[in-house]
Design an enzyme around this catalytic site. Structure first.
Site, PDB file in Angstrom:
ATOM      1  N   HIS A 164       4.795 -14.400 -17.668  1.00  0.00           N
ATOM      2  CA  HIS A 164       3.394 -14.012 -17.403  1.00  0.00           C
ATOM      3  C   HIS A 164       3.151 -13.854 -15.900  1.00  0.00           C
ATOM      4  O   HIS A 164       2.034 -14.034 -15.426  1.00  0.00           O
ATOM      5  CB  HIS A 164       2.413 -15.025 -17.990  1.00  0.00           C
ATOM      6  CG  HIS A 164       2.688 -15.373 -19.420  1.00  0.00           C
ATOM      7  ND1 HIS A 164       2.074 -14.750 -20.475  1.00  0.00           N
ATOM      8  CD2 HIS A 164       3.560 -16.262 -19.964  1.00  0.00           C
ATOM      9  CE1 HIS A 164       2.541 -15.236 -21.621  1.00  0.00           C
ATOM     10  NE2 HIS A 164       3.452 -16.154 -21.329  1.00  0.00           N
ATOM     11  N   GLU A 182       9.236   2.916  -5.566  1.00  0.00           N
ATOM     12  CA  GLU A 182       7.987   3.347  -6.203  1.00  0.00           C
ATOM     13  C   GLU A 182       8.181   4.638  -6.990  1.00  0.00           C
ATOM     14  O   GLU A 182       7.646   4.792  -8.098  1.00  0.00           O
ATOM     15  CB  GLU A 182       6.892   3.522  -5.149  1.00  0.00           C
ATOM     16  CG  GLU A 182       6.468   2.187  -4.554  1.00  0.00           C
ATOM     17  CD  GLU A 182       5.589   2.364  -3.321  1.00  0.00           C
ATOM     18  OE1 GLU A 182       4.376   2.266  -3.462  1.00  0.00           O
ATOM     19  OE2 GLU A 182       6.129   2.621  -2.232  1.00  0.00           O
ATOM     20  N   SER A 239       4.361   4.513   7.849  1.00  0.00           N
ATOM     21  CA  SER A 239       3.030   5.060   7.617  1.00  0.00           C
ATOM     22  C   SER A 239       2.640   5.917   8.806  1.00  0.00           C
ATOM     23  O   SER A 239       2.968   5.593   9.952  1.00  0.00           O
ATOM     24  CB  SER A 239       2.039   3.900   7.463  1.00  0.00           C
ATOM     25  OG  SER A 239       0.731   4.326   7.783  1.00  0.00           O
ATOM     26  N   LYS A 268       3.919  -0.549   9.085  1.00  0.00           N
ATOM     27  CA  LYS A 268       4.312  -0.428   7.683  1.00  0.00           C
ATOM     28  C   LYS A 268       5.791  -0.131   7.458  1.00  0.00           C
ATOM     29  O   LYS A 268       6.426   0.597   8.208  1.00  0.00           O
ATOM     30  CB  LYS A 268       3.489   0.664   6.990  1.00  0.00           C
ATOM     31  CG  LYS A 268       2.055   0.317   6.714  1.00  0.00           C
ATOM     32  CD  LYS A 268       1.840  -0.966   5.931  1.00  0.00           C
ATOM     33  CE  LYS A 268       2.283  -0.878   4.490  1.00  0.00           C
ATOM     34  NZ  LYS A 268       1.394  -0.013   3.689  1.00  0.00           N
TER      35      LYS A 268
END
Ligand code: ARG
Length: 483
Positions: free
Chosen positions: A167, A301, A288, A294
């Protein structure tokens, strides 16, 4: 070598005879599939060579005609390999090869299509393409597996521990190698599914003609042997309309994509500052345009998003097939768009994910530090079981300790001796301390498939043995195409 493309000297069509006027441009634009199916050319050449030979064998072509077609097809292959581009009038790759063959060998080219149809032709070429693709995909999956194994080996050797989650809440400590290998085994199942998809593709449609079977006595067994198929398709009507093998590949790819997405998600999560278990490297991360600090895991992804495309391709094929009348229907032309798209996406994702995972670094200190003593609550209950207490009672006793610790805002190992003894008379500080050790928690789980280092060592050996052997897969016979 140069005869006019067609008797009319117009566009080269395989079916113009019964039509009085030329086709509408809208029909040509819609019907044209060469933008998608061009890549089938090596397989179309291969099966066409086998067909030329089969026609000689059947007494339909003379030896000279058959040899001339075979040579001509070789010359066409050379031109295609050198970058010959389609003409605007080439409907599909089969038409283009037919046009080029006419240019190479003249009128005898018109004899190649005897007793065959593009229906059995395209089904055969696509099956050869699929067998080839499954082999290439197997190699890519093995590449990713090797990277996982490399990390697992190091994590096991260093006896690194980390929290495992259910979970997405801290559950129990595990060997980090055990977590890494939990992403290995799904890939092994994917390889088995891809191998099965390749076996399912290995049934020869050629000789089925348009629908009813070839009227010339070609030996389909010889065709099967020369093209490297395992079986001859037993029913010509089924053979020209059967795209199950594509659905099989698309399902195998979708599930593979799902597995890679779960690995990607674990890594994305573990790479956040909040977790900090892994650090992404420079070669496979992006920055970024606005925020100078970043470092983004774009590869992971995209891999996480990838299965959306594959599932779309699978869905689109299944919906195309559902309710289709038997035999060939032009709806089927779209099968290759779905097939090629899914394979292409996967063949972009797998090497990139392998690279991104390879350059990951593990912050083993942070992984170990994320193990709080409360995660060993089960071990404390198990200790009571070892000392004769029923598990239900043990669970309740430890539950009381957990509640107390939660109220005090501390971990289990911070509770006072009085509180421990109040929860269960057998609890003393030294008992509780040793039961709450992550090392002994992991060591106790020495069942087959458990997280104890002794079990993980065996698991690693089994994983190494599996990745070392390539899947048993049929492969199309490549001899015909190499000359
Ligand atoms: N381009 C077609 C396809 O991919 C080839 C088969 C054409 N058959 C036909 N009967 N028009 O499906």
């Amino acid at each position: 070598m140069t005869t006019p493309p067609t008797a009319q000297g117009k566009s080269h069509r395989l079916w113009g005879g019964r039509f009085g006027s030329t086709s509408a441009p809208e029909l040509v634009a819609l019907n044209r599939s060469i933008g998608t199916d061009f890549r089938l050319w090596p397989f179309d050449i291969q099966l066409s060579k086998a067909w030329a030979l089969a026609l000689w064998n059947a007494g339909v072509l003379s030896m000279e005609e058959s040899v001339s077609l075979e040579r001509g097809l070789g010359a066409v292959a050379t031109r295609l390999a050198a970058g010959a581009a389609p003409e605007p009038t080439d409907e599909d790759i089969h038409t283009m090869i037919d046009r080029l063959l006419h240019e190479e060998v003249g009128d005898v080219a018109g004899k190649l299509h005897t007793g065959r149809s593009r229906n059995d032709q395209v089904a055969t070429a696509t099956r050869l393409w699929v067998m080839d693709a499954c082999l290439a995909l197997d190699a890519s999956v093995r590449g990713l597996e090797s990277v996982l194994l490399h990390h697992a080996t190091k994590l096991e050797a260093d006896e690194v521990l980390m929290p495992a989650f259910t979970h997405l809440q801290r559950a129990q400590p595990v060997a980090a190698a055990h977590w890494m290998l939990s992403h290995f085994w799904p890939l092994e199942r994917d390889r088995a599914r891809l191998a099965q998809a390749a076996r399912n593709a290995s049934s020869l449609p050629l000789g089925s003609g348009a629908i009813a079977g070839s009227a010339f006595p070609v030996s389909r067994v010889l065709l099967k042997e020369s093209l490297g198929f395992a079986h001859v398709a037993p029913n010509s009507m089924d053979a020209v309309g059967d795209r199950d093998f594509i659905a099989d590949v698309l399902y195998a790819l979708t599930l593979l994509g799902v597995h890679v997405s779960r690995l990607a998600e674990d890594l994305i999560l573990f790479g956040t500052s909040e977790f900090g278990f892994v650090k992404f490297g420079d070669r496979y991360s992006t920055g970024s345009s606005m925020m100078p600090q970043k470092r983004n895991p774009d590869v992971l992804e995209i891999a996480r998003g990838g299965p959306a495309r594959m599932l779309g391709d699978l869905t689109s094929l299944l919906v195309t097939l559902k309710g289709l009348p038997s035999g060939y229907n032009k709806d089927l032309q779209d099968d290759k768009r779905a097939l090629f798209d899914a394979v292409d996406v996967m063949q972009l994702i797998l090497p990139a994910v392998s690279g991104a995972v390879e350059e990951l670094r593990f912050d083993t200190t942070r992984m170990r530090a994320a193990l709080s003593s409360t995660m060993m609550a089960t071990d404390l209950a198990d200790w009571l079981v070892d000392h004769g207490v029923a598990f239900r009672d043990a669970h309740a006793a430890v539950g009381r300790l957990v509640r107390e610790a939660e109220e005090q805002g501390i971990e289990l190992d911070g509770l006072s001796p009085d509180v421990m003894a109040a929860a269960h008379p057998l609890f003393t500080p030294s008992v509780v301390r040793s039961a709450l050790s992550p090392e002994s928690s992991v060591a106790r789980r020495s069942v087959v498939g458990g997280t104890a280092f002794s079990s993980v060592k065996e698991q690693l050996a089994a994983a190494r043995a599996s990745v070392g052997s390539s899947s048993e897969m049929p492969r199309g016979n490549e001899l015909a195409i190499k000359d």
